[in-house]
Write an enzyme that holds these catalytic residues in place. Structure first.
Site, PDB file in Angstrom:
ATOM      1  N   LYS A  77       0.906  -1.191   0.003  1.00 51.23           N
ATOM      2  CA  LYS A  77       0.085  -0.150   0.095  1.00 51.23           C
ATOM      3  C   LYS A  77       0.892   1.343  -0.043  1.00 51.23           C
ATOM      4  O   LYS A  77       1.917   1.095   0.509  1.00 51.23           O
ATOM      5  CB  LYS A  77      -0.716  -0.294   1.153  1.00 51.23           C
ATOM      6  CG  LYS A  77      -2.070   1.020   1.444  1.00 51.23           C
ATOM      7  CD  LYS A  77      -2.758   0.840   2.635  1.00 51.23           C
ATOM      8  CE  LYS A  77      -3.930   1.890   2.945  1.00 51.23           C
ATOM      9  NZ  LYS A  77      -4.721   1.669   4.132  1.00 51.23           N
ATOM     10  N   SER A 152      -9.512   1.796   3.263  1.00 47.57           N
ATOM     11  CA  SER A 152      -8.487   2.590   2.490  1.00 47.57           C
ATOM     12  C   SER A 152      -7.755   1.864   1.986  1.00 47.57           C
ATOM     13  O   SER A 152      -7.309   2.382   0.685  1.00 47.57           O
ATOM     14  CB  SER A 152      -7.895   3.462   3.342  1.00 47.57           C
ATOM     15  OG  SER A 152      -6.894   2.651   4.324  1.00 47.57           O
ATOM     16  N   SER A 176      -9.656  -0.991   7.340  1.00 50.75           N
ATOM     17  CA  SER A 176      -9.072  -0.726   6.133  1.00 50.75           C
ATOM     18  C   SER A 176      -8.385  -2.191   5.438  1.00 50.75           C
ATOM     19  O   SER A 176      -8.117  -1.856   4.071  1.00 50.75           O
ATOM     20  CB  SER A 176      -7.934   0.483   5.927  1.00 50.75           C
ATOM     21  OG  SER A 176      -8.727   1.548   6.034  1.00 50.75           O
TER      22      SER A 176
END
Ligand code: GLN
Length: 475
Positions: A77, A152, A176
């Site tokens: 990420k 997210s 997330s």
């Protein structure tokens, strides 16, 4: 090579028996990533370093010294630092910023010969539930491109679902990892707070954040966790407990006691189909001989407010460092120190990040500290005690991961409160610090995936993973 058929275990077998090379694996995924550019999943593919790593892995295979993750192509990420590579938390404020050091998790993945293929799009500073808060635009859900992939870690989950890599690292502050896993039909694990080093993770809310895997099987999650977990001199919140060989202990033994919380499953906002599927799974677990009990829990309505008061408070402090001077973006319209701060931050942060900095500053301000921040801290303790007292009697707490399946792009962007309520079932694990997993357990009638969540007590990842193996195998 069809990347959808390249599970880690089959790729590894073929790699070690020299039927394929790591360089071939790298090229197969690289091609797939390029062909899927319209999904907006990768912000950058690390072509040079990933190819160099693949070549190194091939040498090691020849020499018989390949690590545990040799053959795994993994994404990170865009809030996880990798030395010499850009990292932006999907924010303009980190434009052109390059990391000087690697996150501990990155060093550990590379140490076991994983190939880090690139960095994935996410909500700006990991704030969001749909990946629509990224400065670089929304990610599309690979299962149906009209839908969000969740957030997210939307790019992370989508990278796995679209077969652009075998696994991904995401971060989970309030859901997330698990919510996007549930929206994309992948598996996501948030470890216990203090299990995985946060060194090199761009901080959102430091007492909540954890890094964890998103992948396709329990075995992969177990393997990645055993590589990335464990003490680290750079993160003082880490536990020194020994890290079990999770991947070798996946045999579920005995019958379990499972609780489900009345207010979760009977929540007025829950989609009827999600509710029915959850009840079916409860029945199935009972048929398999496990004990499943309905437990009263009266703190559900407090969870989302506690989460948003405490995390925004922590974020307002963590994000103070982005001042236009130390990192990344600096406004060209500034003419002195103060206007450098003000203009760089005004132009560099997106609307959701600004909203949270303001909220956080407000709840910490002298006149309101006790009524918001202080109160939320007390409630956090109550939730922790109540949850852990349930987990003293039960092995796991079961719930749907989210109250409904993926929603459409743009459907909820203008309604922050609705977006915050997306987190209603996932934030409890972060408030308490316990591990939680989202398992892909089928599809809803619109064809979109559905995830079920299991939470366990602190540091019970081994039990959680072993039980998940049984749940997934029995469907
Ligand atoms: N959706 C939650 C939020 O917007 C969770 C984010 C996260 O876990 N990073 O804060």
């Amino acid at each position: 090579m069809d990347t959808s058929k390249l599970s880690f275990s089959s790729a590894r077998e073929n790699l070690l028996s020299k039927q394929i090379t790591a360089v071939e694996l790298y090229h197969a995924f690289l091609k797939k990533i390029k062909d899927s550019a319209d999904l907006n999943i990768f912000l950058e593919v690390f072509e040079e370093s990933a190819l160099a790593k693949a070549q190194e892995v091939d040498q090691k295979v020849k020499a018989g010294t390949a690590g545990k993750l040799a053959g795994m192509v993994i994404s990170i990420k865009d809030n996880i630092c990798y030395a010499g590579h850009s990292v932006s938390a999907s924010s303009r404020i980190l434009e052109k910023f390059e990391s000087l050091y690697s996150a501990t998790v990155v060093d550990r993945l590379l140490g076991e010969d994983a190939i880090i293929i690139g960095r994935t799009n996410c909500d700006e500073f990991a704030m969001g539930s749909s990946n629509e808060n990224s400065f670089f635009g929304a990610v599309k859900n690979p299962i149906d491109q009209e839908y969000v992939p969740g957030g997210s870690s939307g790019g992370a989950a989508a990278s796995v679902a679209a077969n652009l890599c075998m696994a991904a690292l995401g971060s989970d502050t309030g859901g997330s990892i698990r919510q996007p896993a549930s929206f994309t039909g992948t598996l996501g694990l948030k470890p216990t707070y203090g299990r995985v080093s946060r060194h090199g993770l761009i901080a959102y809310a430091s007492s909540f954040d954890q890094i964890g895997p998103i992948c396709k099987s329990v075995e992969e999650a177990a393997l990645i966790l055993e590589v990335i977990a464990g003490s680290d001199e750079y993160d003082s919140t880490l536990s020194n407990r020994e890290v079990p060989s999770y991947s070798k202990k996946l045999n579920q033994e005995g019958k379990k006691k499972i609780a489900y919380l009345d207010c979760y499953v009977e929540h007025e906002g829950i989609n009827a189909e999600v509710k029915n599927r959850t009840l079916e799974i409860i029945e199935k677990l009972k048929e398999d001989g496990h004990q499943v009990d309905r437990i009263e829990f009266d703190l559900l309505d407090q969870l989302v407010p506690i989460y948003y008061i405490l995390t925004t408070a922590e974020a307002s402090s963590n994000l103070a460092r982005y001042d236009g001077i130390h990192f990344g973006y600096r406004s060209e319209n500034a003419h002195d120190l103060k206007s450098t701060y003000v203009k760089s931050r005004t132009e560099g942060f997106g609307p959701e990040v600004k909203r949270r900095i303001m909220l956080g500053t407000y709840v910490l301000s002298a006149g309101y500290y006790d009524s918001y921040y202080g109160k939320a801290q007390k409630l956090r303790r109550m939730v922790r005690e109540k949850t852990r007292s349930i987990l003293a009697d039960y092995d796991f707490i079961l719930s749907p991961t989210t109250p409904h399946g993926a929603f459409k792009l743009e459907e909820q962007v203008d309604d922050p409160i609705k977006m915050y309520l997306e987190d209603i079932f996932t934030v409890q694990a972060n408030i308490v610090g316990i591990p939680a997993i989202s398992l892909p357990l089928g599809k809803l009638s619109n064809g979109l995936p559905f995830g079920i969540q299991f939470m366990a007590d602190l540091f019970k990842e081994q039990e959680l993973l072993a039980f998940s193996t049984e749940v997934v195998n029995k469907g």
